[in-house]
Design a protein around this motif. Structure first.
Motif, PDB file in Angstrom:
ATOM      1  N   ASP A   8     -11.721  -2.539   8.338  1.00  0.00           N
ATOM      2  CA  ASP A   8     -11.450  -3.948   8.654  1.00  0.00           C
ATOM      3  C   ASP A   8      -9.984  -4.319   8.481  1.00  0.00           C
ATOM      4  N   ARG A  47     -10.061  -0.013  12.030  1.00  0.00           N
ATOM      5  CA  ARG A  47     -11.332  -0.705  12.280  1.00  0.00           C
ATOM      6  C   ARG A  47     -12.388  -0.310  11.250  1.00  0.00           C
ATOM      7  N   GLN A  68     -16.617   1.933  16.874  1.00  0.00           N
ATOM      8  CA  GLN A  68     -15.646   1.629  15.819  1.00  0.00           C
ATOM      9  C   GLN A  68     -15.930   0.259  15.217  1.00  0.00           C
ATOM     10  N   ARG A  69     -16.337  -0.675  16.062  1.00  0.00           N
ATOM     11  CA  ARG A  69     -16.596  -2.038  15.593  1.00  0.00           C
ATOM     12  C   ARG A  69     -17.943  -2.173  14.889  1.00  0.00           C
ATOM     13  N   THR A  93     -10.815  -6.733  14.430  1.00  0.00           N
ATOM     14  CA  THR A  93     -11.546  -5.588  14.980  1.00  0.00           C
ATOM     15  C   THR A  93     -12.122  -5.872  16.353  1.00  0.00           C
TER      16      THR A  93
END
Length: 300
Positions: A52, A49, A142-143, A7
Motif C-alpha cells: 500500500d 502495491r 497487485q491490487r 493503488t
C-alpha cells in the motif's frame, strides 16, 4: 492520497512517480544491492502495491524477495513448466478464470494429485512460485491479491515426510514477507487429522495477519466455502457452478507452458526484473544518477 487510493491509479500516473523514484533510490543505496544497476517501474510497482505504497515496508519486501531468490537457488533458478509437466497434467493446480467478489485471484491446489514418489516437495513448490511470478504481473492482482484453496484429500505420510522445517520456513516466507502478492485468504478443505502437525510446523513462521486468514473447512467445505466465494467462481467439485476442475487445471497448465520463455528469463535474471537487461546488474558510476530517476517498463 492514502495507500488504498494510490493503488487504484494506473501504472503511468504522475502521482506514483515520487514513490517509484524514492523506492528505486532506497533500493540501490542498500548495501545488499550495491551491484545492481537499476529497477524498472513495472517491477517496483508490484512491491509498492503489495504494501500500500508504504516506502519502508515496500523496500523491506523487495530486499526480502531478492534475498529469498539468492538463498534458495534450488527453487528460484528453475522455473520451467516443462520440468514439472507430468505433475501439471495430473490436474494438480489451477488459477480459476473468475475472480472472487473482492477481485482476488483464486488458486486451487489438489494435494491428492501429487505423488510424492514421483515429485519432490521442492518441485511442487516451484509450481506455486511459477504461478505467483505470472499473476504478480497483473495489475488487478497487485491490487486485489490472491486467495488459495488447498484440497488435502489424499494427504498421506509420504507427503508429510517431504515437508521439513527448512522447507516450511521457505514456504511461509513466500506467503508472508518475501513475495509481492497480497495473500487475502488460505482455505483448507478435506484436511485429515495428521495434516495438523505439518501445519503446526509452518504456522509459527506466519505473521498474525496471515494466521487470521487461514480457514479450515474439513469435509463439509461445499457449504462453508460459499461464505467466501460466489457460486460462479468455484468449480462444481467445490460447491460452485463454474467450469469443472479438470478444465480449469488444463487451461492454467497451458498458460504456464506458454509462459515457459518468460519464466526461464525471470529465473536467470539477477533480480527477476525482466524489464531490465541482465547486464544492468553491474552499475557504472557515470550513469548511476540517471538510473535513479529512470527505469520505465519497456516491455516484457
Amino acid at each position: 492520497m492514502n495507500g488504498s487510493q494510490l493503488t487504484e491509479l494506473p501504472d503511468d500516473s504522475e502521482h506514483l512517480r515520487p514513490y517509484l523514484v524514492n523506492l528505486r533510490r532506497a533500493a540501490l543505496q542498500a548495501d545488499e544491492l550495491s551491484a545492481v544497476g537499476t529497477f524498472s517501474d513495472c517491477f517496483l510497482i508490484r512491491f509498492l502495491r503489495a504494501r500500500d505504497f508504504d516506502l519502508a515496508l515496500s523496500l523491506k519486501l523487495l530486499l526480502n524477495y531478492l534475498h529469498w531468490r539468492k538463498e534458495s537457488p534450488e527453487i528460484s533458478t528453475c522455473l520451467s513448466p516443462l520440468s514439472v509437466f507430468g505433475l501439471l497434467k495430473t490436474s494438480y493446480h489451477a488459477v480459476l478464470p473468475q475472480r472472487d467478489r473482492a477481485g482476488s485471484r483464486v488458486l486451487i491446489y489438489r494435494i491428492g494429485q501429487w505423488n510424492p514418489k514421483d515429485w519432490s516437495a521442492l518441485q511442487v513448490f516451484r509450481v506455486s512460485l511459477m504461478t505467483s511470478e505470472i499473476i504478480s504481473r497483473e495489475t488487478e492482482t497487485q491490487r486485489r491479491g490472491v486467495k488459495a484453496v488447498f484440497d488435502l484429500k489424499g494427504w498421506s505420510l509420504g507427503h508429510a515426510l517431504q515437508i521439513n522445517p527448512s522447507l516450511a520456513r521457505k514456504i511461509s516466507s513466500v506467503l508472508s514477507d518475501s513475495f509481492p502478492l497480497k495473500v487475502r485468504g488460505i482455505h483448507l478443505v478435506n484436511e485429515p487429522m495428521f495434516f495438523r502437525p505439518v501445519f503446526a510446523m509452518i504456522r509459527p513462521f506466519l505473521p498474525d495477519k496471515i494466521k487470521q486468514r487461514v480457514h479450515m473447512h474439513g469435509t463439509d467445505f461445499h457449504h462453508t466455502l460459499s461464505d467466501f466465494f460466489l457460486p460462479d467462481v468455484l468449480p462444481p467439485e467445490y460447491g460452485g457452478n463454474g467450469s469443472g476442475i479438470e478444465d480449469v487445471c488444463h487451461a492454467w497448465t497451458q498458460e504456464l507452458l506458454q509462459s515457459e520463455n518468460l519464466l526461464k528469463k525471470i529465473a536467470s535474471h539477477p533480480t527477476g526484473d525482466t524489464s531490465t537487461s541482465a547486464g544492468d546488474a553491474l552499475i557504472s558510476e557515470e550513469n548511476e544518477t540517471k538510473q535513479l530517476t529512470e527505469g520505465r517498463c519497456l516491455g516484457p
